[in-house]
Design a protein around this motif. Structure first.
Motif, PDB file in Angstrom:
ATOM      1  N   HIS A  78       0.852  -1.181   0.000  1.00 40.04           N
ATOM      2  CA  HIS A  78       0.000   0.000   0.000  1.00 40.04           C
ATOM      3  C   HIS A  78       0.889   1.232   0.000  1.00 40.04           C
ATOM      4  O   HIS A  78       1.992   1.220   0.547  1.00 40.04           O
ATOM      5  CB  HIS A  78      -0.910   0.015   1.226  1.00 40.04           C
ATOM      6  CG  HIS A  78      -1.836  -1.151   1.287  1.00 40.04           C
ATOM      7  ND1 HIS A  78      -2.981  -1.219   0.556  1.00 40.04           N
ATOM      8  CD2 HIS A  78      -1.757  -2.324   1.968  1.00 40.04           C
ATOM      9  CE1 HIS A  78      -3.593  -2.363   0.792  1.00 40.04           C
ATOM     10  NE2 HIS A  78      -2.870  -3.058   1.648  1.00 40.04           N
ATOM     11  N   SER A  79       0.416   2.310  -0.570  1.00 38.56           N
ATOM     12  CA  SER A  79       1.241   3.508  -0.702  1.00 38.56           C
ATOM     13  C   SER A  79       1.605   4.144   0.637  1.00 38.56           C
ATOM     14  O   SER A  79       2.710   4.623   0.804  1.00 38.56           O
ATOM     15  CB  SER A  79       0.532   4.535  -1.585  1.00 38.56           C
ATOM     16  OG  SER A  79      -0.709   4.878  -1.020  1.00 38.56           O
ATOM     17  N   GLY A  80       0.716   4.143   1.611  1.00 34.56           N
ATOM     18  CA  GLY A  80       0.992   4.806   2.877  1.00 34.56           C
ATOM     19  C   GLY A  80       1.632   3.924   3.932  1.00 34.56           C
ATOM     20  O   GLY A  80       2.079   4.411   4.956  1.00 34.56           O
TER      21      GLY A  80
ATOM     22  N   TYR B 167      -5.496  -6.735  -7.451  1.00 34.59           N
ATOM     23  CA  TYR B 167      -4.654  -5.856  -6.648  1.00 34.59           C
ATOM     24  C   TYR B 167      -3.727  -4.990  -7.495  1.00 34.59           C
ATOM     25  O   TYR B 167      -3.347  -3.908  -7.069  1.00 34.59           O
ATOM     26  CB  TYR B 167      -3.837  -6.655  -5.633  1.00 34.59           C
ATOM     27  CG  TYR B 167      -4.674  -7.208  -4.511  1.00 34.59           C
ATOM     28  CD1 TYR B 167      -5.342  -6.370  -3.637  1.00 34.59           C
ATOM     29  CD2 TYR B 167      -4.808  -8.573  -4.324  1.00 34.59           C
ATOM     30  CE1 TYR B 167      -6.115  -6.869  -2.599  1.00 34.59           C
ATOM     31  CE2 TYR B 167      -5.570  -9.092  -3.295  1.00 34.59           C
ATOM     32  CZ  TYR B 167      -6.224  -8.233  -2.441  1.00 34.59           C
ATOM     33  OH  TYR B 167      -6.984  -8.727  -1.420  1.00 34.59           O
ATOM     34  N   GLU B 168      -3.346  -5.446  -8.692  1.00 34.25           N
ATOM     35  CA  GLU B 168      -2.443  -4.670  -9.545  1.00 34.25           C
ATOM     36  C   GLU B 168      -3.071  -3.366 -10.030  1.00 34.25           C
ATOM     37  O   GLU B 168      -2.350  -2.455 -10.419  1.00 34.25           O
ATOM     38  CB  GLU B 168      -2.018  -5.482 -10.775  1.00 34.25           C
ATOM     39  CG  GLU B 168      -0.919  -6.449 -10.517  1.00 34.25           C
ATOM     40  CD  GLU B 168      -0.553  -7.246 -11.748  1.00 34.25           C
ATOM     41  OE1 GLU B 168       0.606  -7.663 -11.820  1.00 34.25           O
ATOM     42  OE2 GLU B 168      -1.405  -7.441 -12.630  1.00 34.25           O
ATOM     43  N   LEU B 169      -4.389  -3.263 -10.009  1.00 32.71           N
ATOM     44  CA  LEU B 169      -5.050  -2.059 -10.489  1.00 32.71           C
ATOM     45  C   LEU B 169      -4.697  -0.835  -9.650  1.00 32.71           C
ATOM     46  O   LEU B 169      -4.555   0.261 -10.183  1.00 32.71           O
ATOM     47  CB  LEU B 169      -6.569  -2.260 -10.500  1.00 32.71           C
ATOM     48  CG  LEU B 169      -7.088  -3.335 -11.447  1.00 32.71           C
ATOM     49  CD1 LEU B 169      -8.591  -3.509 -11.263  1.00 32.71           C
ATOM     50  CD2 LEU B 169      -6.747  -2.999 -12.881  1.00 32.71           C
ATOM     51  N   ASN B 170      -4.556  -0.998  -8.342  1.00 31.46           N
ATOM     52  CA  ASN B 170      -4.335   0.148  -7.454  1.00 31.46           C
ATOM     53  C   ASN B 170      -3.098   0.050  -6.570  1.00 31.46           C
ATOM     54  O   ASN B 170      -2.755   1.026  -5.932  1.00 31.46           O
ATOM     55  CB  ASN B 170      -5.554   0.323  -6.537  1.00 31.46           C
ATOM     56  CG  ASN B 170      -6.797   0.602  -7.324  1.00 31.46           C
ATOM     57  OD1 ASN B 170      -6.758   1.325  -8.301  1.00 31.46           O
ATOM     58  ND2 ASN B 170      -7.901   0.009  -6.904  1.00 31.46           N
ATOM     59  N   LYS B 171      -2.474  -1.124  -6.515  1.00 35.96           N
ATOM     60  CA  LYS B 171      -1.376  -1.322  -5.582  1.00 35.96           C
ATOM     61  C   LYS B 171      -0.191  -1.991  -6.269  1.00 35.96           C
ATOM     62  O   LYS B 171      -0.322  -2.537  -7.342  1.00 35.96           O
ATOM     63  CB  LYS B 171      -1.840  -2.172  -4.399  1.00 35.96           C
ATOM     64  CG  LYS B 171      -2.907  -1.486  -3.580  1.00 35.96           C
ATOM     65  CD  LYS B 171      -3.634  -2.449  -2.693  1.00 35.96           C
ATOM     66  CE  LYS B 171      -4.734  -1.820  -1.917  1.00 35.96           C
ATOM     67  NZ  LYS B 171      -5.680  -1.036  -2.652  1.00 35.96           N
TER      68      LYS B 171
END
Length: 66
Positions: free
Chosen positions: A20-22, A44-48
């Motif tokens: 996750h980005s954060g 999950y590859e769509l956003n992470k």
């Protein structure tokens, strides 16, 4: 892999790390079959950021790139 996941034995199946980005620690995703892990990877590859770890069989890690 996060430190806590390294200490305990893995169940048989397939594993992904999802970043996750954060959060600096990745989340470990487990699925029983290769088809299920491929579907999870696509979702999950769509956003992470996703890293395929491999297959665990009889407590041993078998790394095979997807």
């Amino acid at each position: 892999m996060a430190k806590s996941e390294k200490r305990r034995p893995y169940k048989d199946g397939f594993y992904l790390e999802v970043h996750h980005s954060g959060n600096p620690e990745p989340v470990l995703i487990h699925r029983e079959s290769e088809m299920e892990i491929l579907q999870a990877k696509r979702v999950y590859e769509l956003n992470k950021r996703v890293h395929y770890i491999g297959e665990v069989r009889d407590g041993k890690l078998l790394t095979v790139e997807l």
